[in-house]
Design an enzyme around this catalytic site. Sequence first.
Site, mmCIF file in Angstrom:
data_model
loop_
_atom_site.group_PDB
_atom_site.id
_atom_site.type_symbol
_atom_site.label_atom_id
_atom_site.label_comp_id
_atom_site.label_asym_id
_atom_site.label_seq_id
_atom_site.Cartn_x
_atom_site.Cartn_y
_atom_site.Cartn_z
ATOM 1 N N HIS A 137 0.828 -1.212 0.000
ATOM 2 C CA HIS A 137 0.000 0.000 0.000
ATOM 3 C C HIS A 137 0.864 1.265 0.000
ATOM 4 O O HIS A 137 0.511 2.273 0.618
ATOM 5 C CB HIS A 137 -0.946 0.024 1.206
ATOM 6 N N ASN B 171 -10.152 -3.019 2.058
ATOM 7 C CA ASN B 171 -9.812 -2.986 0.638
ATOM 8 C C ASN B 171 -11.070 -2.754 -0.182
ATOM 9 O O ASN B 171 -12.169 -2.649 0.365
ATOM 10 C CB ASN B 171 -9.160 -4.311 0.204
#
Length: 480
Positions: free
Chosen positions: A54, A127
Amino acid sequence: MTKHKLTTNAGAPVPDNQNAMTAGPRGPMLLQDVWFLEKLAHFDREVIPERRMHAKGSGAYGTFTVTHDITSYTKAALFSKIGKKTDLFVRFSTVAGERGAADAERDIRGFAIKFYTEQGNWDLVGNNTPVFFLRDPLKFPDLNHAVKRDPRTNMRSAKNNWDFWTSLPEALHQVTVVMSDRGIPASYRHMHGFGSHTFSFISPDNQRYWVKFHLRTQQGIKNLTDAEAEAIVARDRESHQRDLYDSIERGDFPRWTMYVQVMPEKDAEKLPYHPFDLTKVWFHKDCPLIEVGVLELNRNPENYFAEVEQAAFNPANVVPGISFSPDKMLQGRLFSYGDAHRYRLGVNHHLIPVNAARCPVHSYHRDGAMRVDGNHGSTLAYEPNSYGEWQEQPDFAEPPLAIRGDAAHWNFREDDADYYDQPGRLFRLMTPQQQDELFQNTARAMGDAPEEIKRRHVGNCAKADPAYGAGVARALGLKM
């Protein structure tokens, strides 16, 4: 003309920021040029370690507003009444790429939310997909290594990536999502969000419910084909970030509706599928969506590094009324995220303004690098003590969780080996056009992976649905 005059970090005026101090106009530099030393020393340390996953992200501030009553399930204060608003910060991200990666790549997107509640910060670290590749956190470093750069070539490797994915059949559900038409969202605004894990609610009468969180975009789902994404990447590697920033700047505030799926604690034993398996979803017929409220993003950060790069989300940050479950991937993250933040930002990263709780904090911890508050002054530093300091709060204890079984490295594949039912159901929900896009996207993504790996994937797909396997085989040019 600005009135802000340049100073050193210590506050002294800087008389010359154009020329280094030298012995004569052509002579060597002098060590006493302390402004040069300070400026270059700071420059040498400007970059902090990037997130291992990320790494490329965008953020914004906003609010969450309760629209429906769920107080029978949870005593969390942020859900306590209809109309209640809670400030929040959201960070969106791609997962596999580095900080310089393009936004419009085929990848999962992170959707992490920090709710600043009166009971402390609640971090919902999710997510844009309801499932994941793994259900055991012991394999998470391996996933990272498989999708990152090859240690010899320093290039991304379809061989490594697909060798790993196809060797873990439980990954097929997530692979199907990522290779589908939803694998490249058109923007962060045009995708759903999911807590993904199974969490728990604790009710006012101290009953436990299992819960999953969903965030459905009010902007509608929009996706990119591979060709559209390639054209965008060629001209703008920050397409998602630009879209989010520009929409907020012009007052077009993106919104998502929060829903939950709720299950009484004892019902988990009755499901025909594993309720704490991150590679599976809960069917809506078993646990219907319950509307909760609206998340709106309405303010951009003033400084990207301070507010987005230094943001630290941790699924261990919960508040009374929200807690965990036996989901092994969640339990692994409870340690890993905080540990990663302590490495990347320091042990006192919770004092960074974007991470700081907005309620009174009376934590036992003190000292450590970059402690920038009063460090609890002269307050004594031990407990128990005779003065009522650092009192624990037993009123917030959770109900006992019944567990059973012997301690061992259990092979969960022997406990639940059905990795193919849910990917097959997802495949059959797709239109013929969506199925063909899935086939073609998969073939392009597998690239130059060896034939044995391609055949292994086709075999996994065929177990989910024979038409799925046949379609991928055709797209790959394989005769089965």
